[in-house]
Write a protein that holds these residues in place. Sequence first.
Motif, short mmCIF file in Angstrom:
data_model
loop_
_atom_site.label_atom_id
_atom_site.label_comp_id
_atom_site.label_asym_id
_atom_site.label_seq_id
_atom_site.Cartn_x
_atom_site.Cartn_y
_atom_site.Cartn_z
N GLY A 43 36.77 -40.68 -3.55
CA GLY A 43 35.67 -39.77 -3.84
C GLY A 43 34.78 -40.27 -4.97
O GLY A 43 33.55 -40.17 -4.90
N VAL A 44 35.41 -40.82 -6.00
CA VAL A 44 34.64 -41.40 -7.11
C VAL A 44 33.83 -42.59 -6.61
O VAL A 44 32.64 -42.73 -6.91
N ILE A 45 34.46 -43.44 -5.82
CA ILE A 45 33.77 -44.61 -5.26
C ILE A 45 32.60 -44.16 -4.38
O ILE A 45 31.49 -44.69 -4.47
N ASN A 46 32.85 -43.15 -3.53
CA ASN A 46 31.80 -42.64 -2.64
C ASN A 46 30.64 -42.05 -3.43
O ASN A 46 29.47 -42.23 -3.07
N THR A 47 30.96 -41.34 -4.51
CA THR A 47 29.91 -40.75 -5.35
C THR A 47 29.06 -41.85 -5.99
O THR A 47 27.83 -41.75 -6.00
N LEU A 48 29.71 -42.88 -6.50
CA LEU A 48 28.98 -43.99 -7.11
C LEU A 48 28.10 -44.70 -6.08
O LEU A 48 26.97 -45.09 -6.37
N PHE A 49 28.60 -44.84 -4.87
CA PHE A 49 27.82 -45.46 -3.80
C PHE A 49 26.57 -44.63 -3.51
O PHE A 49 25.45 -45.16 -3.47
N GLY A 50 26.75 -43.33 -3.29
CA GLY A 50 25.61 -42.45 -2.99
C GLY A 50 24.59 -42.44 -4.11
O GLY A 50 23.37 -42.50 -3.86
N LEU A 51 25.06 -42.38 -5.34
CA LEU A 51 24.16 -42.40 -6.49
C LEU A 51 23.44 -43.74 -6.58
O LEU A 51 22.24 -43.80 -6.89
N GLY A 52 24.16 -44.81 -6.28
CA GLY A 52 23.55 -46.14 -6.30
C GLY A 52 22.44 -46.27 -5.26
O GLY A 52 21.37 -46.83 -5.55
N VAL A 53 22.67 -45.74 -4.07
CA VAL A 53 21.64 -45.78 -3.02
C VAL A 53 20.44 -44.96 -3.46
O VAL A 53 19.29 -45.40 -3.32
N TYR A 54 20.67 -43.79 -4.02
CA TYR A 54 19.58 -42.94 -4.50
C TYR A 54 18.76 -43.67 -5.57
O TYR A 54 17.52 -43.72 -5.50
N CYS A 55 19.44 -44.25 -6.55
CA CYS A 55 18.75 -44.95 -7.63
C CYS A 55 17.98 -46.16 -7.12
O CYS A 55 16.87 -46.44 -7.58
N LEU A 56 18.56 -46.89 -6.17
CA LEU A 56 17.86 -48.02 -5.58
C LEU A 56 16.58 -47.56 -4.89
O LEU A 56 15.53 -48.18 -5.02
N CYS A 57 16.68 -46.47 -4.15
CA CYS A 57 15.49 -45.92 -3.48
C CYS A 57 14.41 -45.56 -4.50
O CYS A 57 13.23 -45.87 -4.30
N ILE A 58 14.80 -44.89 -5.57
CA ILE A 58 13.84 -44.51 -6.62
C ILE A 58 13.22 -45.76 -7.23
O ILE A 58 12.01 -45.84 -7.43
N PHE A 59 14.06 -46.77 -7.50
CA PHE A 59 13.57 -48.03 -8.06
C PHE A 59 12.54 -48.69 -7.13
O PHE A 59 11.57 -49.28 -7.59
N LEU A 60 12.76 -48.55 -5.82
CA LEU A 60 11.84 -49.13 -4.84
C LEU A 60 10.59 -48.30 -4.63
O LEU A 60 9.73 -48.64 -3.82
N GLY A 61 10.49 -47.18 -5.34
CA GLY A 61 9.30 -46.34 -5.26
C GLY A 61 9.32 -45.29 -4.17
O GLY A 61 8.30 -44.69 -3.85
#
Length: 138
Positions: A26-44
């Motif tokens: 669950g911790v790994i999955n949360t970090l993955f989801g947050l990472g995808v979200y942050c990458l999307c934000i970084f990409l505009g």
Amino acid sequence: MSGRSISVKGLFHHIDSKFLRFIIVGVINTLFGLGVYCLCIFLGIPYYVATVISNVAGVLFNFVTTGNLVFENGDKRLFGRFVACYVLVYIINTLLIKLLLVFGINDYYAGIIATPVVALCSYGLLKNFVYNDKHRRL
């Protein structure tokens, strides 16, 4: 060094408790989801699109990790049940937070308080309705 390599799946196999594996994954999955979200934000990408992308990617990722590492079952035919459980967990989470807000608890604390309850619900639903041995005979 003996030259033996240990796979991630093999490492998780040594943890006896499915619930403990569920928490770690669950911790790994949360970090993955947050990472995808942050990458999307970084990409505009706008936050409302980033949220959809991270949630869809998160459910797909969670299905693989939870099935394989927690319940040792990678049967792709269980995906519909998995998604149905996630929808139910989302509803439980939202209703619980709303109830806590009615009692005057702020948004942050409501989310924090709801998290362990929702995790237990999620584990129970996945264990009994998705990865139950009787469902392996689909």
